[in-house]
Design a protein around this motif. Structure first.
Motif, PDB file in Angstrom:
ATOM      1  N   ALA A 219       1.147  -1.400  -0.007  1.00 30.64           N
ATOM      2  CA  ALA A 219       0.273  -0.135  -0.142  1.00 30.64           C
ATOM      3  C   ALA A 219       1.155   1.332  -0.116  1.00 30.64           C
ATOM      4  O   ALA A 219       2.109   1.265   0.484  1.00 30.64           O
ATOM      5  CB  ALA A 219      -0.787  -0.255   1.229  1.00 30.64           C
ATOM      6  N   ALA A 222      -2.741   6.759  -0.363  1.00 28.55           N
ATOM      7  CA  ALA A 222      -3.967   6.605   0.313  1.00 28.55           C
ATOM      8  C   ALA A 222      -4.707   7.468  -0.769  1.00 28.55           C
ATOM      9  O   ALA A 222      -4.248   8.769  -1.672  1.00 28.55           O
ATOM     10  CB  ALA A 222      -4.311   7.048   1.316  1.00 28.55           C
ATOM     11  N   HIS A 223      -5.827   7.171  -0.457  1.00 28.73           N
ATOM     12  CA  HIS A 223      -6.736   8.304  -2.028  1.00 28.73           C
ATOM     13  C   HIS A 223      -8.108   8.474  -0.388  1.00 28.73           C
ATOM     14  O   HIS A 223      -8.609   7.848   0.306  1.00 28.73           O
ATOM     15  CB  HIS A 223      -7.594   7.747  -2.315  1.00 28.73           C
ATOM     16  CG  HIS A 223      -6.541   6.974  -3.490  1.00 28.73           C
ATOM     17  ND1 HIS A 223      -5.574   7.445  -4.594  1.00 28.73           N
ATOM     18  CD2 HIS A 223      -6.154   5.651  -4.022  1.00 28.73           C
ATOM     19  CE1 HIS A 223      -4.716   6.565  -4.862  1.00 28.73           C
ATOM     20  NE2 HIS A 223      -4.768   5.316  -4.702  1.00 28.73           N
ATOM     21  N   ASP A 232      -4.910   8.568   7.069  1.00 30.44           N
ATOM     22  CA  ASP A 232      -3.735   9.096   6.442  1.00 30.44           C
ATOM     23  C   ASP A 232      -3.186  10.360   7.009  1.00 30.44           C
ATOM     24  O   ASP A 232      -3.933  11.475   7.339  1.00 30.44           O
ATOM     25  CB  ASP A 232      -4.001   8.856   5.051  1.00 30.44           C
ATOM     26  CG  ASP A 232      -4.881   7.563   4.870  1.00 30.44           C
ATOM     27  OD1 ASP A 232      -4.420   6.504   5.727  1.00 30.44           O
ATOM     28  OD2 ASP A 232      -5.990   7.914   3.783  1.00 30.44           O
ATOM     29  N   SER A 321      -4.922   1.511   0.110  1.00 29.55           N
ATOM     30  CA  SER A 321      -5.003   2.305  -0.823  1.00 29.55           C
ATOM     31  C   SER A 321      -6.049   1.676  -2.025  1.00 29.55           C
ATOM     32  O   SER A 321      -5.148   0.759  -2.770  1.00 29.55           O
ATOM     33  CB  SER A 321      -2.892   1.774  -1.235  1.00 29.55           C
ATOM     34  OG  SER A 321      -2.892   2.468  -2.551  1.00 29.55           O
ATOM     35  N   HIS A 323      -7.735   1.829  -5.442  1.00 32.24           N
ATOM     36  CA  HIS A 323      -7.488   1.849  -6.793  1.00 32.24           C
ATOM     37  C   HIS A 323      -8.491   1.890  -7.341  1.00 32.24           C
ATOM     38  O   HIS A 323      -9.356   1.421  -6.982  1.00 32.24           O
ATOM     39  CB  HIS A 323      -6.594   1.499  -7.157  1.00 32.24           C
ATOM     40  CG  HIS A 323      -5.053   1.708  -6.782  1.00 32.24           C
ATOM     41  ND1 HIS A 323      -4.708   2.979  -6.556  1.00 32.24           N
ATOM     42  CD2 HIS A 323      -4.350   0.560  -5.745  1.00 32.24           C
ATOM     43  CE1 HIS A 323      -2.841   2.463  -6.293  1.00 32.24           C
ATOM     44  NE2 HIS A 323      -2.609   1.421  -5.960  1.00 32.24           N
TER      45      HIS A 323
END
Length: 332
Positions: A219, A222-223, A232, A321, A323
């Motif tokens: 990972a 981060a989003h 985060d 993470s 995606h």
């Protein structure tokens, strides 16, 4: 039409002549495999545990190598194989929908979602068509289990497991889709997984555990769409664009938490399949009438598919993470 749509999406995904993650993570292993260097192939597998997807895409990549040549052609033709698999799933679903009397527009929309969904194109654009293939295999395994094809269901489940580790989310739905032939499901799964472990990891348990640990802790970025976003932190390093990263504890174990949570989420369906009774029934009545639901009963298969969708949504929500292409299995 499915074939044309698959070709168009596979080509469009590589429109920018960029291999994305494929160039660094998958291309070395694919090149070694197609060249017949099995030993080198086992040492060049991607760290995210998707080495089996290289093997499953190899026939398409080989066609690209022979017909066109070059890594981009190998990637596109391997992607086309994943797209055609999803298209085949769409056709199977549409045929079942037609038998149930559903309108043509619904059947066309279902096929379109399997082949042309925006998330599918995103997965290809970021060079991860194995997400499409894995989702197709998981759904197919549940459908085959519900149709009383336990051996084929096990083979599909085994292919999903070696394709990418998140295929483990399909284990409970596959088992719960049918109450017969569980040994054959297990035999079919082992018939795929054991040879793969022998090829890729030489049946070395320590090597397998190391690969699983590495894959579960991958990972990097981060989003904001992740549920962990408030935890985060911003990372600043010289020469690198600042990015947000999850805490080390989440990076190492969040994916494991998602898999563990799949067990209690499966319990309600497991109990309902065992009893087959209304919730209002008393405990003695349930014990007296303990029985499995009939094999092939549509309600059981539909419930297993709903559970599978919930598992895939859980994977997206809890991944440190998350995606954009992780949503493909949930959509399918």
């Amino acid at each position: 039409l499915v074939g044309l749509g698959a070709v168009w999406v596979a080509w469009l995904g590589g429109h920018f002549e960029s291999l994305g993650d494929y160039g660094s993570e998958f291309a070395p292993a694919m090149s070694a495999l197609l060249a017949g260097h099995v030993h080198a192939f086992s040492h060049l597998l991607p760290e995210d545990g998707a080495g089996g997807s290289v093997l499953l895409r190899a026939p398409g990549a080989l066609a690209g190598k022979l017909l066109v040549g070059g890594q981009l052609a190998m990637f596109r033709f391997g992607t086309l194989a994943c797209e055609l698999a999803a298209g085949a799933l769409g056709l199977v679903l549409a045929r079942d929908m037609r038998a149930r009397g559903l309108p043509l527009v619904s059947r066309v929309a279902t096929i379109g979602l399997c082949v042309l969904a925006g998330a599918v194109l995103d997965a290809i654009f970021f060079a991860h068509p194995e997400e499409v293939l894995g989702a197709t295999l998981c759904v197919a395994a549940v459908l085959l289990s519900g149709a009383n094809r336990p051996t084929l269901a096990g083979v599909a489940l085994g292919c999903a497991l070696i394709n990418k580790p998140w295929g483990a989310f399909a284990i409970a739905p596959v088992l719960l889709a049918s109450q017969s032939g569980l040994r054959r499901v297990g035999a079919g799964t082992l018939a795929v997984v054991v040879p793969w472990l022998a090829l890729a990891y030489h049946l070395d348990l320590a090597h397998v555990l190391h690969a699983m640990t590495t894959a579960s802790s991958l990972a990097i970025v981060a989003h904001p769409v992740a549920v962990w976003w408030p935890l985060d932190h911003l990372v600043r390093q010289p020469g690198i664009t600042p990015f947000y990263a999850p805490p080390r504890l989440l990076a190492d174990h969040a994916r494991e938490v998602a898999v563990v949570l799949a067990i209690p989420l499966s319990l309600p369906l497991a109990l309902s399949r065992l009893t087959g009774l209304r919730p209002a029934a008393s405990i003695p009545q349930r014990l007296a009438r303990l029985r499995p639901i009939a094999v092939g009963e549509r309600a059981g298969t539909d419930a297993a598919l709903a559970l599978l969708a919930l598992m895939f949504l859980l994977r997206c929500m809890l991944d440190p993470s998350n995606h954009i292409y992780y949503q493909v299995p949930f959509i399918l």
